[in-house]
Design a protein around this motif. Structure first.
Motif, PDB file in Angstrom:
ATOM      1  N   ASN A 123       0.814  -1.211   0.000  1.00  9.27           N
ATOM      2  CA  ASN A 123       0.000   0.000   0.000  1.00  9.27           C
ATOM      3  C   ASN A 123       0.852   1.267   0.000  1.00  9.27           C
ATOM      4  N   GLU A 124       2.093   1.124   0.474  1.00  7.13           N
ATOM      5  CA  GLU A 124       3.004   2.269   0.549  1.00  7.13           C
ATOM      6  C   GLU A 124       3.962   2.334  -0.638  1.00  7.13           C
ATOM      7  N   GLY A 125       3.971   1.290  -1.477  1.00 11.20           N
ATOM      8  CA  GLY A 125       4.972   1.201  -2.532  1.00 11.20           C
ATOM      9  C   GLY A 125       4.447   1.540  -3.916  1.00 11.20           C
ATOM     10  N   CYS A 126       5.383   1.563  -4.862  1.00  8.34           N
ATOM     11  CA  CYS A 126       5.067   1.727  -6.281  1.00  8.34           C
ATOM     12  C   CYS A 126       5.360   0.401  -6.980  1.00  8.34           C
ATOM     13  N   VAL A 127       4.477   0.008  -7.870  1.00  7.25           N
ATOM     14  CA  VAL A 127       4.541  -1.320  -8.475  1.00  7.25           C
ATOM     15  C   VAL A 127       5.812  -1.523  -9.309  1.00  7.25           C
ATOM     16  N   LEU A 128       6.545  -2.596  -8.968  1.00  7.12           N
ATOM     17  CA  LEU A 128       7.635  -3.069  -9.813  1.00  7.12           C
ATOM     18  C   LEU A 128       7.088  -4.229 -10.636  1.00  7.12           C
ATOM     19  N   PRO A 129       7.284  -4.236 -11.943  1.00  5.51           N
ATOM     20  CA  PRO A 129       6.689  -5.295 -12.773  1.00  5.51           C
ATOM     21  C   PRO A 129       7.275  -6.669 -12.478  1.00  5.51           C
ATOM     22  N   ILE A 130       6.375  -7.646 -12.305  1.00  2.00           N
ATOM     23  CA  ILE A 130       6.762  -9.054 -12.175  1.00  2.00           C
ATOM     24  C   ILE A 130       6.014  -9.770 -13.291  1.00  2.00           C
ATOM     25  N   SER A 131       6.735 -10.111 -14.342  1.00  2.00           N
ATOM     26  CA  SER A 131       6.085 -10.581 -15.561  1.00  2.00           C
ATOM     27  C   SER A 131       5.984 -12.088 -15.691  1.00  2.00           C
ATOM     28  N   SER A 132       6.793 -12.834 -14.953  1.00  2.00           N
ATOM     29  CA  SER A 132       6.830 -14.287 -15.114  1.00  2.00           C
ATOM     30  C   SER A 132       5.504 -14.926 -14.723  1.00  2.00           C
ATOM     31  N   LEU A 133       5.064 -15.905 -15.515  1.00  2.00           N
ATOM     32  CA  LEU A 133       3.834 -16.635 -15.220  1.00  2.00           C
ATOM     33  C   LEU A 133       4.102 -17.790 -14.265  1.00  2.00           C
ATOM     34  N   CYS A 134       5.359 -18.138 -14.077  1.00  2.00           N
ATOM     35  CA  CYS A 134       5.741 -19.254 -13.209  1.00  2.00           C
ATOM     36  C   CYS A 134       6.215 -18.727 -11.861  1.00  2.00           C
ATOM     37  N   THR A 135       5.786 -19.374 -10.774  1.00  2.00           N
ATOM     38  CA  THR A 135       6.164 -18.944  -9.434  1.00  2.00           C
ATOM     39  C   THR A 135       7.675 -18.952  -9.237  1.00  2.00           C
ATOM     40  N   VAL A 136       8.341 -19.990  -9.734  1.00  2.00           N
ATOM     41  CA  VAL A 136       9.795 -20.107  -9.560  1.00  2.00           C
ATOM     42  C   VAL A 136      10.508 -18.949 -10.243  1.00  2.00           C
TER      43      VAL A 136
END
Length: 254
Positions: free
Chosen positions: A149-162
């Motif tokens: 809630n305090e941050g700005c979104v950093l993109p996490i694009s991978s569809l796989c959890t690993v």
């Protein structure tokens, strides 16, 4: 009479009791659904509920429902979640259930299931993904939401959890703030849940159930991505168990 609904999930097992007694409780499923089932049986007995008594009817649902060997009926997750969601949101609603290992979208019209979708291919759009990432950041799930809630979104694009976890590790190595990483993690899960939800036309009241159902922050982000208001639900993690208990009562009347 007591009517007991038992929802054996992949990470947590929920129990709801209606009738003479009214109660809810949750236990970690652990490695053995069978052992968890016995723990539930003992806990209910401590509360004065004998699952083998003629005065008690039990419906089991969820990932490990077959482990509940004392159940009077075993009913699918979709049916039980729809019944519980209907109790919370009315006869015309859409239920988005974000579980530990899968995400379900259930459409209910006039009190009946009209359609549903289920994503059980990968944990990247589930509560398990958030749990893994919270552990990686050394915080609780609630702290993850507070930081996001305090941050700005950093993109996490991978569809796989690993692979997604590798992205998070890279961000940590770059010295990015935990708030920004947390915002990226929550945004990633909300995006995947929204993608699943948008494959169907959502109508009526839209509610969130499952382990994240109480989170105002997650429902806000999810609402923005879907373009429709998604409402958090108090006790939404018990939707499947409540639905199972209500079905136990309804079946006993037939």
């Amino acid at each position: 009479m007591n009517y007991v609904g038992i929802d054996i999930g992949s990470t947590a097992s929920k129990v709801a009791v209606i009738g003479e007694k009214e109660m809810e409780f949750v236990l970690p499923t652990g490695w053995s659904s069978k052992e968890t089932t016995q723990t539930i049986k003992e806990k209910l007995k401590e509360e004065g509920i004998d699952v083998l008594s003629e005065d008690t009817k039990v419906v089991a649902t969820g990932y490990g429902r077959v482990a509940v060997d004392f159940a009077d009926h075993v009913i699918t997750e979709i049916t039980c979640h729809a019944r519980g969601g209907r109790e919370m949101a009315g006869d015309d609603c859409a239920i988005i259930d974000v579980g530990g290992q899968d995400t379900k979208v259930i459409l209910v019209e006039h009190g009946m299931v009209q359609d549903f979708l289920m994503n059980d291919k990968c944990s990247a759009g589930t509560g398990k993904f958030l749990e893994i990432m919270a552990n990686r950041l050394g915080v609780t799930l609630q702290e993850l939401f507070d930081m996001a809630n305090e941050g700005c979104v950093l993109p996490i694009s991978s569809l796989c959890t690993v692979f997604a976890e590798s992205e998070v590790i890279n961000y940590i190595g770059e010295g990015r703030s935990r708030e920004d990483i947390a915002a990226g993690v929550v945004d990633s899960v909300a995006a995947k849940v929204a993608q699943l939800s948008q494959r169907k036309k959502l109508s009526g009241k839209i509610i969130l159930t499952g382990g994240l159902s109480h989170s105002q922050y997650f429902t806000k982000i999810l609402s923005e991505k879907i373009g429709q208001r998604v409402e958090p639900t108090k006790g939404g993690r018990y939707a499947g168990a409540l639905g199972a208990a209500l079905l136990a009562k309804e079946k006993n009347k037939k």
